[in-house]
Design an enzyme around this catalytic site. Structure first.
Site, PDB file in Angstrom:
ATOM      1  N   LYS A  12      58.068  38.875  45.774  1.00  0.00           N
ATOM      2  CA  LYS A  12      57.187  37.746  46.415  1.00  0.00           C
ATOM      3  C   LYS A  12      57.755  36.636  47.291  1.00  0.00           C
ATOM      4  O   LYS A  12      58.893  36.447  46.621  1.00  0.00           O
ATOM      5  CB  LYS A  12      55.686  37.506  45.512  1.00  0.00           C
ATOM      6  CG  LYS A  12      54.896  38.665  44.961  1.00  0.00           C
ATOM      7  CD  LYS A  12      53.893  37.947  44.066  1.00  0.00           C
ATOM      8  CE  LYS A  12      52.956  39.205  43.688  1.00  0.00           C
ATOM      9  NZ  LYS A  12      51.810  38.458  42.838  1.00  0.00           N
ATOM     10  N   TYR A  52      45.524  44.309  48.883  1.00  0.00           N
ATOM     11  CA  TYR A  52      44.795  43.592  47.920  1.00  0.00           C
ATOM     12  C   TYR A  52      43.509  44.023  47.656  1.00  0.00           C
ATOM     13  O   TYR A  52      42.675  43.180  47.308  1.00  0.00           O
ATOM     14  CB  TYR A  52      45.427  42.054  47.582  1.00  0.00           C
ATOM     15  CG  TYR A  52      46.666  41.677  47.037  1.00  0.00           C
ATOM     16  CD1 TYR A  52      46.929  42.382  45.792  1.00  0.00           C
ATOM     17  CD2 TYR A  52      47.487  40.932  47.680  1.00  0.00           C
ATOM     18  CE1 TYR A  52      48.124  41.939  45.263  1.00  0.00           C
ATOM     19  CE2 TYR A  52      48.625  40.570  47.031  1.00  0.00           C
ATOM     20  CZ  TYR A  52      48.937  41.017  45.854  1.00  0.00           C
ATOM     21  OH  TYR A  52      50.138  40.643  45.113  1.00  0.00           O
ATOM     22  N   PHE A  60      40.187  34.004  44.248  1.00  0.00           N
ATOM     23  CA  PHE A  60      41.412  33.822  44.437  1.00  0.00           C
ATOM     24  C   PHE A  60      41.953  34.581  45.723  1.00  0.00           C
ATOM     25  O   PHE A  60      43.042  34.709  46.368  1.00  0.00           O
ATOM     26  CB  PHE A  60      42.451  33.279  43.481  1.00  0.00           C
ATOM     27  CG  PHE A  60      42.532  35.084  42.926  1.00  0.00           C
ATOM     28  CD1 PHE A  60      43.351  36.238  43.102  1.00  0.00           C
ATOM     29  CD2 PHE A  60      41.801  34.975  41.744  1.00  0.00           C
ATOM     30  CE1 PHE A  60      43.374  37.205  42.554  1.00  0.00           C
ATOM     31  CE2 PHE A  60      41.986  36.114  40.897  1.00  0.00           C
ATOM     32  CZ  PHE A  60      42.642  37.265  41.444  1.00  0.00           C
ATOM     33  N   THR A  94      50.713  38.183  34.176  1.00  0.00           N
ATOM     34  CA  THR A  94      50.232  37.717  35.550  1.00  0.00           C
ATOM     35  C   THR A  94      50.505  36.319  35.609  1.00  0.00           C
ATOM     36  O   THR A  94      51.178  35.575  36.581  1.00  0.00           O
ATOM     37  CB  THR A  94      48.800  37.960  35.963  1.00  0.00           C
ATOM     38  OG1 THR A  94      48.594  39.410  35.748  1.00  0.00           O
ATOM     39  CG2 THR A  94      48.492  37.268  37.092  1.00  0.00           C
ATOM     40  N   ASN A 115      54.049  34.114  41.156  1.00  0.00           N
ATOM     41  CA  ASN A 115      54.626  34.638  39.974  1.00  0.00           C
ATOM     42  C   ASN A 115      55.715  35.792  40.381  1.00  0.00           C
ATOM     43  O   ASN A 115      56.106  36.605  39.545  1.00  0.00           O
ATOM     44  CB  ASN A 115      53.440  35.521  39.034  1.00  0.00           C
ATOM     45  CG  ASN A 115      52.812  36.288  39.968  1.00  0.00           C
ATOM     46  OD1 ASN A 115      52.918  36.749  40.875  1.00  0.00           O
ATOM     47  ND2 ASN A 115      51.539  36.748  39.330  1.00  0.00           N
ATOM     48  N   HIS A 118      55.361  41.687  42.116  1.00  0.00           N
ATOM     49  CA  HIS A 118      54.211  42.514  42.178  1.00  0.00           C
ATOM     50  C   HIS A 118      54.731  44.010  41.543  1.00  0.00           C
ATOM     51  O   HIS A 118      55.810  44.548  41.848  1.00  0.00           O
ATOM     52  CB  HIS A 118      53.617  42.898  43.456  1.00  0.00           C
ATOM     53  CG  HIS A 118      52.512  43.935  43.285  1.00  0.00           C
ATOM     54  ND1 HIS A 118      51.444  43.772  43.182  1.00  0.00           N
ATOM     55  CD2 HIS A 118      52.701  45.414  43.760  1.00  0.00           C
ATOM     56  CE1 HIS A 118      50.630  45.062  43.212  1.00  0.00           C
ATOM     57  NE2 HIS A 118      51.613  46.115  43.600  1.00  0.00           N
ATOM     58  N   GLU A 129      50.252  52.674  46.678  1.00  0.00           N
ATOM     59  CA  GLU A 129      50.958  51.621  47.285  1.00  0.00           C
ATOM     60  C   GLU A 129      52.415  51.799  47.937  1.00  0.00           C
ATOM     61  O   GLU A 129      52.829  51.228  49.069  1.00  0.00           O
ATOM     62  CB  GLU A 129      51.334  50.523  46.059  1.00  0.00           C
ATOM     63  CG  GLU A 129      49.946  49.809  45.787  1.00  0.00           C
ATOM     64  CD  GLU A 129      50.102  48.997  44.414  1.00  0.00           C
ATOM     65  OE1 GLU A 129      49.019  48.336  43.812  1.00  0.00           O
ATOM     66  OE2 GLU A 129      51.298  48.744  43.770  1.00  0.00           O
TER      67      GLU A 129
HETATM   68  P1  IDP Z   1      49.175  41.328  38.529  1.00  0.00           P
HETATM   69  O1  IDP Z   1      49.861  41.061  39.562  1.00  0.00           O
HETATM   70  O2  IDP Z   1      49.693  41.164  37.242  1.00  0.00           O
HETATM   71  O3  IDP Z   1      48.982  42.984  38.569  1.00  0.00           O
HETATM   72  P2  IDP Z   1      46.415  40.841  39.364  1.00  0.00           P
HETATM   73  O4  IDP Z   1      45.129  40.793  38.283  1.00  0.00           O
HETATM   74  O5  IDP Z   1      46.300  42.422  39.755  1.00  0.00           O
HETATM   75  O6  IDP Z   1      47.816  40.811  38.384  1.00  0.00           O
HETATM   76  O7  IDP Z   1      46.205  40.140  40.432  1.00  0.00           O
HETATM   77  C1  IDP Z   1      46.921  40.166  41.785  1.00  0.00           C
HETATM   78  C2  IDP Z   1      47.837  38.769  42.137  1.00  0.00           C
HETATM   79  O8  IDP Z   1      46.731  37.870  42.212  1.00  0.00           O
HETATM   80  C3  IDP Z   1      48.484  38.144  41.033  1.00  0.00           C
HETATM   81  O9  IDP Z   1      49.865  38.678  40.793  1.00  0.00           O
HETATM   82  C4  IDP Z   1      48.470  36.766  41.365  1.00  0.00           C
HETATM   83  O10 IDP Z   1      49.460  36.362  42.328  1.00  0.00           O
HETATM   84  C5  IDP Z   1      47.257  36.414  41.796  1.00  0.00           C
HETATM   85  N1  IDP Z   1      46.062  35.902  40.841  1.00  0.00           N
HETATM   86  C6  IDP Z   1      45.660  36.620  39.675  1.00  0.00           C
HETATM   87  N2  IDP Z   1      44.817  35.884  39.030  1.00  0.00           N
HETATM   88  C7  IDP Z   1      44.723  34.657  39.777  1.00  0.00           C
HETATM   89  C8  IDP Z   1      43.982  33.581  39.477  1.00  0.00           C
HETATM   90  O11 IDP Z   1      43.342  33.419  38.661  1.00  0.00           O
HETATM   91  N3  IDP Z   1      44.365  32.433  40.409  1.00  0.00           N
HETATM   92  C9  IDP Z   1      45.264  32.563  41.410  1.00  0.00           C
HETATM   93  N4  IDP Z   1      46.018  33.723  41.639  1.00  0.00           N
HETATM   94  C10 IDP Z   1      45.764  34.769  40.800  1.00  0.00           C
HETATM   95 MG    MG Z   2      47.611  44.095  39.856  1.00  0.00          MG
END
Ligand code: IDP
Ligand code: MG
Length: 136
Positions: A12, A52, A60, A94, A115, A118, A129
């Site tokens: 990312k 997404y 978010f 996450t 983070n 992905h 994807e």
């Molecule tokens: P993942 O990337 O671990 O699969 P997902 O739940 O699919 O997590 O969420 C996608 C992306 O959305 C996350 O990697 C993160 O960048 C962002 N995200 C998830 N939860 C939050 C939140 O509570 N606040 C802000 N960003 C979030």
């Molecule tokens: Mg995810």
């Protein structure tokens, strides 16, 4: 029977910006992943919204799509036995604050939104994807 799979990984913008791509790729390789294809690109917000879409009702979502389209990313097809699950384990939780020692997010993640990586969450989504970014 071995179950060789492909999964999609994205380095990312926060990690590309900090030049962490080689270190992250090294972690994949050291953990037995083969990088089958990769490219460095920057996507439009509309593409991020499409990628997404499963998160479109989340609070978010808008920030997330702004973020993923905010700078260069590296998209990669990774291959390994049970690659989808193995990549989820190597990525970590996450929220980097909850990620286990030795995971990519623990090592490099800044916050729940920044983070660093992905990874596809199921073999079905991995196919979707991979096709999203490598459809030519
Ligand atoms: P993942 O990337 O671990 O699969 P997902 O739940 O699919 O997590 O969420 C996608 C992306 O959305 C996350 O990697 C993160 O960048 C962002 N995200 C998830 N939860 C939050 C939140 O509570 N606040 C802000 N960003 C979030
Ligand atoms: Mg995810």
């Amino acid at each position: 029977m071995s179950n060789v799979e492909k999964t999609l990984s994205i380095i990312k913008p926060d990690a590309v910006e900090r030049n962490l791509d080689d270190q992250i790729k090294e972690m994949y390789i050291n953990n037995g992943f083969k990088i089958v294809q990769e490219k460095k690109i920057q996507i439009e917000k509309l593409e991020a919204e499409k990628f997404y879409k499963v998160h479109e009702t989340k609070p978010f979502y808008n920030e997330l799509c702004n973020y993923l389209s905010s700078g260069p990313i590296i998209v990669m097809i990774l291959e390994k036995v049970n690659a989808v699950l193995a990549n989820r384990e190597l990525m970590g939780s996450t929220n980097p604050k909850e990620a286990r020692e030795g995971t990519i997010r623990k090592k490099f993640g800044i916050s729940i939104d920044k983070n660093s990586v992905h990874g596809s969450d199921s073999p079905e989504n991995a196919k979707i994807e991979i096709d999203f970014f490598f459809n030519d």
